[in-house]
Scaffold this motif. Structure first.
Motif, PDB file in Angstrom:
ATOM      1  N   ASP A 205       2.145 -12.214  -1.952  1.00  0.00           N
ATOM      2  CA  ASP A 205       1.611 -10.879  -2.209  1.00  0.00           C
ATOM      3  C   ASP A 205       0.280 -10.650  -1.490  1.00  0.00           C
ATOM      4  O   ASP A 205      -0.061  -9.509  -1.154  1.00  0.00           O
ATOM      5  CB  ASP A 205       1.420 -10.659  -3.707  1.00  0.00           C
TER       6      ASP A 205
ATOM      7  N   ARG B  38       1.017  -9.533   1.955  1.00  0.00           N
ATOM      8  CA  ARG B  38       1.623  -8.202   1.918  1.00  0.00           C
ATOM      9  C   ARG B  38       0.587  -7.124   1.610  1.00  0.00           C
ATOM     10  O   ARG B  38       0.628  -6.026   2.172  1.00  0.00           O
ATOM     11  CB  ARG B  38       2.723  -8.182   0.854  1.00  0.00           C
ATOM     12  N   ASP B  39      -0.388  -7.438   0.714  1.00  0.00           N
ATOM     13  CA  ASP B  39      -1.233  -6.382   0.171  1.00  0.00           C
ATOM     14  C   ASP B  39      -2.732  -6.554   0.394  1.00  0.00           C
ATOM     15  O   ASP B  39      -3.498  -5.667   0.023  1.00  0.00           O
ATOM     16  CB  ASP B  39      -0.997  -6.260  -1.337  1.00  0.00           C
TER      17      ASP B  39
ATOM     18  N   ARG C  45      -6.189   2.139   2.240  1.00  0.00           N
ATOM     19  CA  ARG C  45      -4.995   1.394   1.835  1.00  0.00           C
ATOM     20  C   ARG C  45      -3.789   2.322   1.859  1.00  0.00           C
ATOM     21  O   ARG C  45      -3.809   3.390   1.252  1.00  0.00           O
ATOM     22  CB  ARG C  45      -5.179   0.804   0.434  1.00  0.00           C
TER      23      ARG C  45
ATOM     24  N   GLU D  26       0.717   2.538   1.873  1.00  0.00           N
ATOM     25  CA  GLU D  26       1.982   1.860   1.619  1.00  0.00           C
ATOM     26  C   GLU D  26       2.898   2.074   2.810  1.00  0.00           C
ATOM     27  O   GLU D  26       3.220   3.210   3.182  1.00  0.00           O
ATOM     28  CB  GLU D  26       2.647   2.381   0.349  1.00  0.00           C
TER      29      GLU D  26
ATOM     30  N   ALA E 261       7.141  -1.439   1.860  1.00  0.00           N
ATOM     31  CA  ALA E 261       6.466  -1.502   0.552  1.00  0.00           C
ATOM     32  C   ALA E 261       5.185  -2.323   0.580  1.00  0.00           C
ATOM     33  O   ALA E 261       4.521  -2.453  -0.448  1.00  0.00           O
ATOM     34  CB  ALA E 261       7.402  -2.012  -0.545  1.00  0.00           C
ATOM     35  N   ALA E 262       4.816  -2.879   1.726  1.00  0.00           N
ATOM     36  CA  ALA E 262       3.531  -3.558   1.836  1.00  0.00           C
ATOM     37  C   ALA E 262       2.409  -2.534   1.715  1.00  0.00           C
ATOM     38  O   ALA E 262       2.519  -1.420   2.224  1.00  0.00           O
ATOM     39  CB  ALA E 262       3.427  -4.299   3.164  1.00  0.00           C
ATOM     40  N   ARG E 263       1.330  -2.920   1.060  1.00  0.00           N
ATOM     41  CA  ARG E 263       0.164  -2.045   0.908  1.00  0.00           C
ATOM     42  C   ARG E 263      -0.966  -2.657   1.723  1.00  0.00           C
ATOM     43  O   ARG E 263      -1.750  -3.456   1.230  1.00  0.00           O
ATOM     44  CB  ARG E 263      -0.202  -1.894  -0.566  1.00  0.00           C
ATOM     45  N   GLN E 264      -1.007  -2.282   2.996  1.00  0.00           N
ATOM     46  CA  GLN E 264      -1.964  -2.858   3.925  1.00  0.00           C
ATOM     47  C   GLN E 264      -3.279  -2.072   3.935  1.00  0.00           C
ATOM     48  O   GLN E 264      -3.309  -0.865   3.694  1.00  0.00           O
ATOM     49  CB  GLN E 264      -1.362  -2.905   5.325  1.00  0.00           C
TER      50      GLN E 264
ATOM     51  N   HIS F 126       0.948   4.147  11.464  1.00  0.00           N
ATOM     52  CA  HIS F 126       1.415   4.837  10.266  1.00  0.00           C
ATOM     53  C   HIS F 126       0.598   6.110  10.024  1.00  0.00           C
ATOM     54  O   HIS F 126       1.164   7.180   9.740  1.00  0.00           O
ATOM     55  CB  HIS F 126       1.304   3.903   9.056  1.00  0.00           C
TER      56      HIS F 126
ATOM     57  N   GLU G  66      -5.558   6.176  -0.336  1.00  0.00           N
ATOM     58  CA  GLU G  66      -6.493   5.442  -1.187  1.00  0.00           C
ATOM     59  C   GLU G  66      -7.648   4.938  -0.323  1.00  0.00           C
ATOM     60  O   GLU G  66      -7.431   4.301   0.702  1.00  0.00           O
ATOM     61  CB  GLU G  66      -5.798   4.261  -1.849  1.00  0.00           C
TER      62      GLU G  66
END
Length: 395
Positions: free
Chosen positions: A38, A41-42, A192, A194, A198-201, A237, A249
């Protein structure tokens, strides 16, 4: 301060540890992400992990901190710690994560160095780690307490402006309608998002607008894939999927490359490419505050069409009573600008100038060297790095 027994062990083992840091950090991240996928991913930048720059930055910071403890036992490397702490605070790093890092880092050290890691060696490097970790946590705690917007907050995009073919400016207001805390020119926010998987980079972007407007403004350069390096996940993105009315965010503003209050101090603001963004905020602050001392504005880019926020760059500089502007373009230079790469040899730099640099590392190293040859003090040359700070082990 490092204890005398630990200092002796660290001094004796630093060459071996330093020579193995690249392998140690590679195994550290491998173990950490295997146990906590995680985090990749995040929290951690997947592009930097793929390129290896995050490992280089971690290795450089550990080596730099240990070396400083040995060479300057009575001092802390506050500038280095401040830069790291601001980045950590913008990411929302917690004290619990330091224990997690310690677990996997020391497992990697033991795995790489094997029997060389005696109890005495482990204890000495454990002392180094916690001196650095505790110092960082103290700074981060203060930053969290001082923040006017702790944690993540939702912001609505109210405008997006195409500055160039590859740079877009986003202007946002808080979705909750609450107050917007002020910031210091040169600071950045974490954004931040998504992603489709579904990764929240998270990425950091310098605030490129004037403070006190009630909005947040940052400008994003789209990062293409290049030479096997992955394209920028978040920048692409934002360019392709985020429009007016969408919600992002944002963290509170952080960053320690900020203008000091000195109305009588000559300044030099030097940037290249997207490094222009914090310089725009600095110029806006200087113009609003009526800065009367000389200001030398320097920028390098591929062409005028690639120079993001060029109109703002010129407009804010022209509001200052004693500013000189020097733009360099590799092609299509216009009257009043220079052709080629930035070169300060023929530029007059007033004595006592304080310099702020932002751009690619080769650019900043070149400008720093030129400024030193002109007599500027190293203490008066400040810089900002986008991404992992690889300068820690190279400057």
């Amino acid at each position: 301060m490092l204890s005398e027994p630990a200092a002796a062990v660290v001094r004796a083992t630093l060459p071996a540890v330093g020579a193995s840091l690249a392998e140690i950090t590679e195994r550290f991240y491998g173990g950490l992400f295997a146990a906590r996928p995680d985090l990749l991913r995040d929290l951690f930048n997947r592009g930097n992990q793929a390129a290896g720059t995050q490992r280089q930055a971690l290795a450089g910071s550990i080596a730099a901190f240990a070396t400083h403890l040995l060479e300057h036992p009575e001092q802390r490397p506050d500038a280095m710690l401040s830069r790291i702490a601001h980045k950590h605070a913008s990411l929302g790093v917690t004290p619990e994560q330091y224990a997690l890092v310690h677990e996997h880092l020391f497992a990697a050290i033991a795995e790489v160095l094997g029997e060389a890691v005696t109890p005495e060696v482990a204890a000495a490097w454990d002392e180094v780690y916690w001196l650095m970790a505790n110092a960082l946590q103290a700074v981060e705690k203060r930053l969290y307490e001082e923040s006017g917007e702790p944690g993540w907050r939702q912001w609505e995009v109210v405008e997006r402006v195409a500055e160039t073919a590859d740079v877009t400016t986003f202007r946002l207001r808080p979705l909750d309608g609450g107050a917007v805390a002020d910031f210091r020119a040169g600071q950045y926010v974490s954004v931040r998002v998504e992603l489709p998987d579904a990764a929240r980079q998270i990425r950091q972007y310098s605030l490129s607008g004037a403070a006190g407007s009630g909005l947040r403004q940052f400008s994003v350069k789209r990062v293409p894939g290049d030479g096997g390096a992955p394209e920028g996940e978040v920048s692409n993105h934002l360019h392709a999927r985020v429009h007016e009315g969408d919600v992002l965010e944002l963290s509170a503003p952080y960053g320690d490359l900020v203008l000091e209050d000195a109305a009588d101090t000559p300044l030099l603001l030097a940037s290249a490419g997207i490094g222009v963004t914090p310089m725009i905020a600095m110029l806006a602050q200087l113009a609003e505050g009526g800065h009367g001392a000389p200001v030398t504005v320097v920028h390098g880019d591929r062409s005028p069409a690639d120079h993001a926020l060029r109109a703002d760059h010129q407009a804010y500089a022209h509001k200052l009573p004693d500013a000189t502007v020097h733009f360099w373009y590799e092609r299509d230079a216009t009257p009043g600008t220079h052709t080629g790469l930035v070169d300060l040899h023929a530029i007059t730099i007033p004595p006592g100038t304080r310099a702020y640099l932002c751009g690619p590392l080769p650019f900043m190293r070149t400008i720093r060297t030129q400024l030193l040859t002109k007599g500027l003090s190293p203490a008066d040359i400040h810089y900002e790095v986008f991404g992992p700070d690889l300068w820690l082990s190279r400057a």
